[in-house]
Design a protein around this motif. Structure first.
Motif, PDB file in Angstrom:
ATOM      1  N   TYR A  18       0.786  -0.997  -0.041  1.00 49.55           N
ATOM      2  CA  TYR A  18      -0.050  -0.194   0.125  1.00 49.55           C
ATOM      3  C   TYR A  18       0.791   1.371   0.048  1.00 49.55           C
ATOM      4  CZ  TYR A  18      -4.115   2.831   1.123  1.00 49.55           C
ATOM      5  OH  TYR A  18      -5.121   3.739   0.876  1.00 49.55           O
ATOM      6  N   GLU A  41      -7.879   4.927  14.742  1.00 49.99           N
ATOM      7  CA  GLU A  41      -7.073   5.072  13.862  1.00 49.99           C
ATOM      8  C   GLU A  41      -7.585   5.799  12.749  1.00 49.99           C
ATOM      9  OE1 GLU A  41      -3.510   3.187  11.197  1.00 49.99           O
ATOM     10  OE2 GLU A  41      -5.434   1.922  11.297  1.00 49.99           O
ATOM     11  N   PHE A  43      -7.109   7.465   8.582  1.00 53.14           N
ATOM     12  CA  PHE A  43      -6.225   6.987   7.499  1.00 53.14           C
ATOM     13  C   PHE A  43      -5.621   5.848   7.719  1.00 53.14           C
ATOM     14  CE2 PHE A  43      -5.873  11.870   8.352  1.00 53.14           C
ATOM     15  CZ  PHE A  43      -6.840  12.342   7.360  1.00 53.14           C
ATOM     16  N   GLY A  45      -5.643   3.184   5.762  1.00 52.62           N
ATOM     17  CA  GLY A  45      -4.922   2.907   4.543  1.00 52.62           C
ATOM     18  C   GLY A  45      -4.632   1.472   4.289  1.00 52.62           C
ATOM     19  N   GLY A  47      -4.146  -1.177   6.183  1.00 57.28           N
ATOM     20  CA  GLY A  47      -4.295  -1.745   7.463  1.00 57.28           C
ATOM     21  C   GLY A  47      -3.295  -2.136   8.304  1.00 57.28           C
ATOM     22  N   TRP A  73     -15.147   6.393   5.162  1.00 60.14           N
ATOM     23  CA  TRP A  73     -15.416   7.567   6.310  1.00 60.14           C
ATOM     24  C   TRP A  73     -14.362   8.699   5.432  1.00 60.14           C
ATOM     25  CZ3 TRP A  73     -11.881   9.916   9.436  1.00 60.14           C
ATOM     26  CH2 TRP A  73     -12.439  10.897  10.538  1.00 60.14           C
ATOM     27  N   ASN A  74     -15.250   9.950   5.583  1.00 59.29           N
ATOM     28  CA  ASN A  74     -14.514  11.089   5.118  1.00 59.29           C
ATOM     29  C   ASN A  74     -14.189  11.869   6.239  1.00 59.29           C
ATOM     30  OD1 ASN A  74     -14.153  13.717   3.796  1.00 59.29           O
ATOM     31  ND2 ASN A  74     -15.931  13.383   2.528  1.00 59.29           N
ATOM     32  N   HIS A  90      -2.348   9.312  10.140  1.00 61.78           N
ATOM     33  CA  HIS A  90      -1.175   9.298   9.112  1.00 61.78           C
ATOM     34  C   HIS A  90      -1.816   9.795   8.064  1.00 61.78           C
ATOM     35  CE1 HIS A  90       1.820   6.935   7.043  1.00 61.78           C
ATOM     36  NE2 HIS A  90       2.401   8.225   7.006  1.00 61.78           N
ATOM     37  N   TRP A 104      -6.849   3.705  -5.264  1.00 64.67           N
ATOM     38  CA  TRP A 104      -8.096   2.757  -4.918  1.00 64.67           C
ATOM     39  C   TRP A 104      -9.069   3.437  -5.642  1.00 64.67           C
ATOM     40  CZ3 TRP A 104     -11.212   6.115  -2.736  1.00 64.67           C
ATOM     41  CH2 TRP A 104     -10.616   7.091  -1.723  1.00 64.67           C
ATOM     42  N   ASP A 110     -12.904  14.983  -1.599  1.00 66.91           N
ATOM     43  CA  ASP A 110     -12.447  15.242  -0.651  1.00 66.91           C
ATOM     44  C   ASP A 110     -11.026  14.548  -0.071  1.00 66.91           C
ATOM     45  OD1 ASP A 110     -14.413  17.187   0.141  1.00 66.91           O
ATOM     46  OD2 ASP A 110     -15.847  15.765   0.790  1.00 66.91           O
ATOM     47  N   ASP A 111     -10.399  13.672  -0.782  1.00 67.10           N
ATOM     48  CA  ASP A 111      -9.278  13.137  -0.826  1.00 67.10           C
ATOM     49  C   ASP A 111      -8.408  13.995  -0.613  1.00 67.10           C
ATOM     50  OD1 ASP A 111      -6.851  12.008  -0.856  1.00 67.10           O
ATOM     51  OD2 ASP A 111      -7.286  10.970  -2.870  1.00 67.10           O
ATOM     52  N   LEU A 112      -7.599  14.186   0.688  1.00 64.28           N
ATOM     53  CA  LEU A 112      -6.665  15.278   0.958  1.00 64.28           C
ATOM     54  C   LEU A 112      -5.522  15.371  -0.214  1.00 64.28           C
ATOM     55  CD1 LEU A 112      -8.224  15.311   3.625  1.00 64.28           C
ATOM     56  CD2 LEU A 112      -6.176  15.598   4.958  1.00 64.28           C
TER      57      LEU A 112
HETATM   58  C1  LIG Z   1      -0.297   7.982   4.114  1.00 61.89           C
HETATM   59  S1  LIG Z   1      -1.844   6.993   3.870  1.00 61.89           S
HETATM   60  C2  LIG Z   1      -2.092   6.141   5.352  1.00 61.89           C
HETATM   61  C3  LIG Z   1      -1.307   4.814   5.387  1.00 61.89           C
HETATM   62  C4  LIG Z   1      -1.470   3.772   6.428  1.00 61.89           C
HETATM   63  N1  LIG Z   1      -1.033   4.293   7.645  1.00 61.89           N
HETATM   64  C5  LIG Z   1      -0.765   2.367   6.261  1.00 61.89           C
HETATM   65  O1  LIG Z   1       0.217   2.162   7.026  1.00 61.89           O
HETATM   66  O2  LIG Z   1      -1.305   1.781   5.378  1.00 61.89           O
HETATM   67  C6  LIG Z   1      -3.084   8.172   3.819  1.00 61.89           C
HETATM   68  C7  LIG Z   1      -4.546   7.527   3.553  1.00 61.89           C
HETATM   69  O3  LIG Z   1      -5.513   8.671   3.688  1.00 61.89           O
HETATM   70  C8  LIG Z   1      -6.476   8.302   3.115  1.00 61.89           C
HETATM   71  N2  LIG Z   1      -7.407   9.757   2.977  1.00 61.89           N
HETATM   72  C9  LIG Z   1      -7.262  10.947   2.134  1.00 61.89           C
HETATM   73  N3  LIG Z   1      -8.434  11.613   2.284  1.00 61.89           N
HETATM   74  C10 LIG Z   1      -8.857  11.370   3.191  1.00 61.89           C
HETATM   75  C11 LIG Z   1     -10.251  11.720   3.691  1.00 61.89           C
HETATM   76  N4  LIG Z   1     -10.893  12.953   3.484  1.00 61.89           N
HETATM   77  N5  LIG Z   1     -10.621  10.971   4.614  1.00 61.89           N
HETATM   78  C12 LIG Z   1     -10.212   9.957   5.406  1.00 61.89           C
HETATM   79  N6  LIG Z   1      -9.160   9.178   4.564  1.00 61.89           N
HETATM   80  C13 LIG Z   1      -8.423   9.927   3.734  1.00 61.89           C
HETATM   81  C14 LIG Z   1      -6.186   7.605   1.895  1.00 61.89           C
HETATM   82  O4  LIG Z   1      -7.188   6.990   1.458  1.00 61.89           O
HETATM   83  C15 LIG Z   1      -4.771   6.939   2.395  1.00 61.89           C
HETATM   84  O5  LIG Z   1      -5.145   5.701   2.473  1.00 61.89           O
END
Ligand SMILES: C[S@@+](CC[C@H](N)C(=O)[O-])C[C@H]1O[C@@H](n2cnc3c(N)ncnc32)[C@H](O)[C@@H]1O
Length: 203
Positions: A18, A41, A43, A45, A47, A73-74, A90, A104, A110-112
């Protein structure tokens, strides 16, 4: 835990493929050090945190992400479902890795990692951090893992530009292993980034 952490091996937890995943040892060390009664937790991602928490006996921990596999979840719009003692957060490091539509599913507004620009990213990250911090129990902690990035010659220090909520209790430097910047060959003259920041805020 010490103020510098380094895990050359990311451990067995979560999906190593991932993109942007973190080492499970970070989360394991946080849980074993603080021993929270309840753990959330965001973000989640690939798992990593989910698998660490279940192994350590956190049968009721909650793990959330915009990724449909975690319920979509947003962080910008949805409520935080529990009050907890420890939140591990994270987020994307600005647009270093684009998640929705690339890692994915379909592109999500709203994806950061799809913020319009850096300023928009920081504004959105502040909204998320404020919401998470507010949701903590009194005395609880928000641990957020964030990297710096460099783009088109500009250095972005997210931890300098974002807003802080509560008391900054610890600033831990996490050494980065196997990051892209270590493998890439650079032409210009600048220092590759080989660390991330783990900031712990106490309510
Ligand atoms: C750096 S990754 C996290 C990785 C995780 N710690 C791992 O070890 O696999 C950041 C995550 O933020 C999620 N993300 C981005 N925008 C988001 C939002 N608005 N709400 C929730 N999740 C979001 C993405 O889908 C991604 O999985």
């Amino acid at each position: 835990m010490k103020s510098v952490i380094s895990y050359p091996n990311r451990g067995k937890w979560g999906q190593a493929t991932y993109r942007g995943n973190c080492s499970g040892f970070v989360i394991k060390d946080l849980l074993e050090f603080y021993k929270p009664r309840s753990f959330l937790e965001v973000f989640a991602g690939g798992g990593t945190g989910y698998e660490v928490a279940k192994e350590l006996g956190y049968t009721e921990s909650i793990h959330l992400d915009l990724h449909p596999e975690w319920g979509g979840w947003n962080a910008l719009k949805d409520d935080v479902p529990i009050q907890s003692d420890l939140i591990f957060c994270h987020p994307p490091y600005f647009d270093m890795i684009i998640y929705s539509g690339e890692v994915w599913g379909d592109a999500h507004n709203d994806d950061l990692s799809r913020a319009r620009n850096y300023e928009d990213f920081i504004a959105k990250l502040n909204v998320v951090h404020q919401k998470l911090f507010t949701s903590l129990r009194d005395g609880g902690r928000l641990a957020t893992l964030i990297g710096d990035c460099r783009k088109s010659g500009r250095y972005f220090s997210i931890i300098k530009d974002m807003e802080y909520f509560g008391n900054l209790e610890s600033h831990i430097i996490k050494v980065q292993h196997n990051s892209q910047s270590m493998r890439r060959e650079y032409r210009g003259k600048f220092i590759p980034i080989m660390h991330e920041h783990l900031l712990i805020f106490r309510k």
